[in-house]
Design a protein around this motif. Structure first.
Motif, short mmCIF file in Angstrom:
data_model
loop_
_atom_site.label_atom_id
_atom_site.label_comp_id
_atom_site.label_asym_id
_atom_site.label_seq_id
_atom_site.Cartn_x
_atom_site.Cartn_y
_atom_site.Cartn_z
N VAL A 149 -2.54 16.84 -80.13
CA VAL A 149 -1.35 17.00 -79.30
C VAL A 149 -1.65 16.34 -77.97
CG1 VAL A 149 0.26 18.59 -78.21
CG2 VAL A 149 -0.70 19.15 -80.45
N SER A 150 -0.80 15.40 -77.56
CA SER A 150 -1.02 14.72 -76.28
C SER A 150 0.14 15.02 -75.34
CB SER A 150 -1.18 13.21 -76.48
OG SER A 150 0.02 12.62 -76.95
N PHE A 151 -0.17 14.92 -74.05
CA PHE A 151 0.82 15.25 -73.02
C PHE A 151 0.93 14.13 -72.00
CE2 PHE A 151 -0.70 19.39 -74.59
CZ PHE A 151 0.51 19.96 -74.95
N HIS A 152 2.11 14.04 -71.40
CA HIS A 152 2.39 13.08 -70.33
C HIS A 152 2.89 13.87 -69.14
CE1 HIS A 152 2.24 8.80 -69.85
NE2 HIS A 152 3.50 8.67 -69.49
N PHE A 153 2.49 13.49 -67.95
CA PHE A 153 2.83 14.18 -66.70
C PHE A 153 2.04 15.48 -66.56
CE2 PHE A 153 7.22 12.48 -68.01
CZ PHE A 153 6.95 11.20 -67.54
#
Length: 347
Positions: A127-131
């Protein structure tokens, strides 16, 4: 530990999640080729997200990545909204559009409990996240799935912050990258560095694996990033012309023209800095406009202009997201492109 060991991959290569121009079809082909296919989830409604996650869960030939935004939804600001409409009013007049009949645009949903509940049904390996990152409670929920956690850093300070908050690997997003900047500790664009300046600084500053992103378009770029200490690479723009991508006709056309060499970081399409091909809206209203409402609200008023002009075959009011290096964009299957990039790891 290598990135392949960490994420159980054949290749230390990640297809960047690109909201609005891809679904699970692209990710599946990258997975089949041995890389990490990614699904951008922020613009998908609950039913669509469920379908796409289920497709990956049932059909992916290896690990896959679900990507989410972590922005804070903005508070209402009627004064700023009105200023934005005044700025755009001449275009509505030019194209005979009714400015008072603007429908809500596509939402950009931050990661929440409902999204986590879907992931529990269709657990991804990554699971990857941005911001940045979601709340500690939500992040713990992701960890409980057994998923590895990645997030983007655009500065050394952001990389250290992410490591301190327990990510398994960091994506070093250079200034060349297309789409939205992952910046979250500062809004100051002068803090942003190019990939090959940022990458070695982050590698030196943290202990976790670092993934290079931005301006990498071919096997040569992959080799250069690895030589500077990257544990892997992430590419997005190179996949935009693949048949499995849902890139629009006007976007595909722009990517194959000389104008694609001229990109800029702009906030006029969403309210947050993002890199795209320079078109009329960017030239005349941006690149950075103080009138643009906070992310993601700026996109609402752009919607009717974009729709009308795309129907006429023009991308002058469309977000033509692209990195600074479009040389790797080719209309070939994503599987073939991924295998060509894989040559960098076998030379």
């Amino acid at each position: 530990m290598t990135l392949c060991d960490l994420l159980d991959l054949q290749l230390p290569l990640i297809q960047a999640p690109m909201a609005g121009v891809q679904g699970s079809a692209l990710a599946l082909e990258v997975c089949r080729a041995g890389g990490l296919g990614s699904l951008p989830c922020a613009m998908l409604g609950p039913e669509q997200l469920e379908r796409e996650l289920q497709n990956l869960h049932e059909n992916a030939a290896g690990p896959w990545n679900a990507n989410f935004f972590c922005h804070q939804p903005p508070l209402p600001d009627p004064e700023r909204d009105a200023a934005w409409l005044r700025r755009l009013a001449p275009y509505f007049d030019e194209f005979g559009l009714e400015i008072g009949a603007i429908a809500p645009g596509a939402a950009r949903r931050p990661f929440d409990a409902d999204a986590l509940a879907l992931l529990e049904r269709f657990p991804p390996a990554v699971v990857s996240f941005h911001f940045g990152l979601p709340s500690a409670e939500l992040l713990a929920g992701v960890r409980a799935l057994g998923a590895k956690v990645l997030s983007s850093a655009t500065t050394v300070d952001e990389a250290r912050w992410l490591e301190d908050h327990g990510v398994d690997a960091i994506i070093a997003q250079g200034l060349e990258a297309g789409g939205h900047r992952g910046m979250f500790l500062s809004e100051d664009l002068t803090t942003q560095n190019g990939t090959f300046a940022l990458l070695p600084q982050i590698v030196q500053a943290v202990e976790v694996p670092v993934i290079a992103a931005g301006g990498i378009a071919d096997a040569g770029g992959v080799r250069a990033a690895m030589a500077l200490g990257a544990a892997g690479v992430q590419l997005g723009t190179a996949y935009l012309l693949c048949p499995e991508a849902t890139t629009s006709a006007v976007h595909r056309q722009a990517l194959q023209q000389e104008l694609a060499r001229h990109t800029a970081i702009t906030n006029v399409f969403s309210g947050r800095p993002a890199r795209g091909i320079v078109n009329r809206l960017i030239r005349e209203v941006g690149p950075i406009s103080p009138d643009a409402p906070a992310f993601p609200l700026a996109s609402t008023a752009i919607g009717p202009l974009r729709s009308a002009r795309e129907k006429a075959g023009s991308g002058d009011f469309s977000p033509l997201w692209a990195g600074q290096n479009v040389s790797g964009c080719r209309d070939i299957p994503a599987y073939d492109l991924t295998r060509e990039l894989a040559a960098a790891f076998h030379d």
